[in-house]
Write a protein that holds these residues in place. Sequence first.
Motif, mmCIF file in Angstrom:
data_model
loop_
_atom_site.group_PDB
_atom_site.id
_atom_site.type_symbol
_atom_site.label_atom_id
_atom_site.label_comp_id
_atom_site.label_asym_id
_atom_site.label_seq_id
_atom_site.Cartn_x
_atom_site.Cartn_y
_atom_site.Cartn_z
ATOM 1 N N MET A 55 24.058 -75.506 67.483
ATOM 2 C CA MET A 55 23.380 -76.245 66.640
ATOM 3 C C MET A 55 23.456 -75.808 65.080
ATOM 4 O O MET A 55 23.391 -74.722 64.786
ATOM 5 N N TRP A 56 24.029 -76.757 64.251
ATOM 6 C CA TRP A 56 24.007 -76.520 62.779
ATOM 7 C C TRP A 56 22.648 -76.397 62.116
ATOM 8 O O TRP A 56 21.954 -77.347 62.564
ATOM 9 N N LYS A 57 22.700 -75.485 61.148
ATOM 10 C CA LYS A 57 21.401 -75.397 60.373
ATOM 11 C C LYS A 57 21.888 -75.487 58.851
ATOM 12 O O LYS A 57 23.017 -74.974 58.745
ATOM 13 N N THR A 58 21.038 -75.793 58.112
ATOM 14 C CA THR A 58 21.142 -76.026 56.600
ATOM 15 C C THR A 58 20.198 -75.615 55.782
ATOM 16 O O THR A 58 19.019 -75.230 56.024
ATOM 17 N N VAL A 59 20.703 -75.093 54.549
ATOM 18 C CA VAL A 59 19.751 -74.585 53.653
ATOM 19 C C VAL A 59 20.341 -75.013 52.220
ATOM 20 O O VAL A 59 21.567 -75.012 51.958
ATOM 21 N N ASN A 60 19.510 -75.275 51.309
ATOM 22 C CA ASN A 60 19.852 -75.770 49.830
ATOM 23 C C ASN A 60 18.985 -75.360 48.934
ATOM 24 O O ASN A 60 17.736 -75.408 48.973
ATOM 25 N N TYR A 61 19.436 -75.250 47.741
ATOM 26 C CA TYR A 61 18.494 -74.767 46.886
ATOM 27 C C TYR A 61 19.208 -74.914 45.258
ATOM 28 O O TYR A 61 20.358 -74.879 45.097
ATOM 29 N N GLU A 62 18.326 -75.434 44.413
ATOM 30 C CA GLU A 62 18.982 -75.660 43.030
ATOM 31 C C GLU A 62 18.003 -74.992 41.832
ATOM 32 O O GLU A 62 16.695 -74.918 42.081
ATOM 33 N N VAL A 63 18.545 -74.596 40.880
ATOM 34 C CA VAL A 63 17.586 -73.748 39.835
ATOM 35 C C VAL A 63 18.151 -74.069 38.327
ATOM 36 O O VAL A 63 19.376 -74.317 38.163
ATOM 37 N N CYS A 64 17.059 -74.322 37.578
ATOM 38 C CA CYS A 64 17.620 -74.763 35.995
ATOM 39 C C CYS A 64 18.200 -73.458 35.490
ATOM 40 O O CYS A 64 17.699 -72.426 35.656
ATOM 41 N N GLY A 65 19.301 -73.825 34.748
ATOM 42 C CA GLY A 65 19.754 -72.828 33.968
ATOM 43 C C GLY A 65 19.111 -72.427 32.757
ATOM 44 O O GLY A 65 18.399 -72.970 32.085
ATOM 45 N N ARG A 66 19.637 -71.170 32.334
ATOM 46 C CA ARG A 66 18.985 -70.512 31.008
ATOM 47 C C ARG A 66 19.029 -71.417 29.782
ATOM 48 O O ARG A 66 18.385 -71.635 29.052
ATOM 49 N N GLY A 67 20.529 -72.184 29.736
ATOM 50 C CA GLY A 67 20.451 -73.043 28.714
ATOM 51 C C GLY A 67 19.549 -74.092 28.648
ATOM 52 O O GLY A 67 19.065 -74.581 27.572
ATOM 53 N N HIS A 68 19.434 -74.880 29.720
ATOM 54 C CA HIS A 68 18.563 -76.103 29.808
ATOM 55 C C HIS A 68 17.137 -75.538 29.818
ATOM 56 O O HIS A 68 16.297 -76.438 29.247
ATOM 57 N N LYS A 69 16.872 -74.534 30.230
ATOM 58 C CA LYS A 69 15.121 -73.972 30.181
ATOM 59 C C LYS A 69 14.852 -73.981 28.658
ATOM 60 O O LYS A 69 13.973 -74.229 28.134
ATOM 61 N N LYS A 70 15.844 -73.162 27.839
ATOM 62 C CA LYS A 70 15.723 -72.947 26.401
ATOM 63 C C LYS A 70 15.627 -74.271 25.487
ATOM 64 O O LYS A 70 14.649 -74.317 24.830
ATOM 65 N N ASP A 71 16.403 -75.389 26.197
ATOM 66 C CA ASP A 71 16.303 -76.706 25.328
ATOM 67 C C ASP A 71 15.335 -77.634 26.060
ATOM 68 O O ASP A 71 15.237 -78.944 25.634
ATOM 69 N N SER A 72 14.560 -77.213 27.025
ATOM 70 C CA SER A 72 13.586 -77.940 27.830
ATOM 71 C C SER A 72 14.218 -79.007 28.532
ATOM 72 O O SER A 72 13.692 -80.151 28.292
ATOM 73 N N ILE A 73 15.493 -78.995 29.065
ATOM 74 C CA ILE A 73 16.282 -79.831 29.639
ATOM 75 C C ILE A 73 15.981 -79.955 31.198
ATOM 76 O O ILE A 73 16.080 -78.852 31.686
ATOM 77 N N PRO A 74 15.698 -81.036 32.000
ATOM 78 C CA PRO A 74 15.435 -80.911 33.429
ATOM 79 C C PRO A 74 16.603 -80.058 34.219
ATOM 80 O O PRO A 74 17.959 -80.336 33.730
ATOM 81 N N CYS A 75 16.484 -79.756 35.200
ATOM 82 C CA CYS A 75 17.507 -79.379 35.882
ATOM 83 C C CYS A 75 18.497 -80.364 36.425
ATOM 84 O O CYS A 75 17.981 -81.585 37.056
ATOM 85 N N GLN A 76 19.697 -80.387 36.300
ATOM 86 C CA GLN A 76 20.620 -81.595 36.478
ATOM 87 C C GLN A 76 21.297 -81.412 37.818
ATOM 88 O O GLN A 76 22.051 -82.153 37.913
ATOM 89 N N ASP A 77 21.338 -80.197 38.475
ATOM 90 C CA ASP A 77 21.826 -79.807 39.682
ATOM 91 C C ASP A 77 20.866 -80.466 40.780
ATOM 92 O O ASP A 77 19.727 -80.207 40.569
ATOM 93 N N LYS A 78 21.508 -81.166 41.700
ATOM 94 C CA LYS A 78 20.649 -81.724 42.856
ATOM 95 C C LYS A 78 21.008 -81.354 44.316
ATOM 96 O O LYS A 78 22.680 -81.534 44.155
ATOM 97 N N THR A 79 20.588 -80.865 45.087
ATOM 98 C CA THR A 79 21.012 -80.657 46.407
ATOM 99 C C THR A 79 20.261 -81.458 47.649
ATOM 100 O O THR A 79 19.033 -81.843 47.358
#
Length: 330
Positions: free
Chosen positions: A1-25
Motif C-alpha cells: 500500500m502506497w502512503k503519502t505525505v506532503n508539506y510546504e512552508v513560506c520562505g524567509r524572503g517571502h515572509k520578510k516581504d509579507s508574500i504568501p507561500c507560492q509553493d503548493k503540494t
Amino acid sequence: MWKTVNYEVCGRGHKKDSIPCQDKTYSSYIKNVNIIALADGAGSARLSHYGAEVVIKAASEYISNNFDAVINNEDGKEVKINILNYLLDALKNKSTELSCDLKDLASTFLMVAVKDDVFLIIHIGDGVIGYLKGHELKIASRPENGEFANTTTFVTSKDALSSMKLFRGKTDNIHGFVLMSDGTSDSLYNKKDATLAPVITKMMHRNAILDHDKIFEKIKQSFDSVIVNNTLDDCSIAIMSRKSEILCDYQDMNDLGKCDLLGIVYGTNSYKQQISKYDYIVNYLHKPRTLEQVSRQLYIKKKYARKHLDKLLATGLITRVGHKYAQYIK
C-alpha cells in the motif's frame, strides 16, 4: 500500500516581504490512483499561489479520471496536449474569477501517479523528481531552467508543451517517489552531481511505516527549523512510499536503523539492551495495554514505563487507544 505525505512552508524572503507561500503540494487517492503533486508559483507572478493550487488539483482530478487512457495512449504528444489543455482551462477559469491575466497565475508543475504496478511522471519547469529503486536513490527528472539564471518554464509559458516531460513505467523494485521545489533542492539535491541527499531514503522509510501525523510533524519540524534556513525561497516536498524489504517494519530493521529511529547511540555498551527493551514493549503491545500492565510486565516503576512509552509514541511506532497503548497498525 502506497502512503503519502506532503508539506510546504513560506520562505524567509517571502515572509520578510509579507508574500504568501507560492509553493503548493497535494496528495490524493481516487479511483485506485495514488497521486502526489507539487507546484512552485512564479515569483514574478502576483497571484501565482492561486495558480499553483489550481494546477495541482486540476491535474490530480484529470489523471485520477483518465489514468488508464493516458497510460494506454501511445501518442505521447496527444497525451501532453490533453493534460496541458485541461490545466490551462482550469487556470483560465481562475483568471476570470480573479480578473487577472493568465500569466499572473504562472507556476511549475510536478506529479507522480501510481495505479497497480504502473507509474506516471509529469514535469514542467524546475524542481526535482526522484525515486528509490532497490537501495539506490535515482533522479527521474531534473530541473528545466531557461536560458538565463533564475528562469524556468511554467504551465502558462508558450513553450510549456515542448518542455513538458512525461514518463511511464512499472513500479517493479521501486519503493518510493519524491517531488521537491527548487527551494528544497538547495538542501536535498546536489546540482553538480545530480544526486539526492541520503536523508530522502530515511523520509521515505518513515513515511512507509509510521503514522501519517507523526511523519508529517517530523518533516514539518525539519523544514521549519533547518531546510527553510538554507534558502530565501519557499520550500516544499511530497513523498509517496510503500513498505517493502528495503523500507521494512520496525521488527525487521537492523540495530543501526532501530538506534537511529529511537535516538539511541549506536555502539555503546548498553545499546543492544536498550533496543531489546523497546523490542519487547512493541511486541507486548500487539494488543492494547494500560500503563500499569506495561509497568508490571517490565518490572519497572510507572514513571519509567511512561518514559519508554512516550518515546515510542513520539516515533509513531505505537499509538493511544483510549487510556491504553498499542502497536500502530499500518
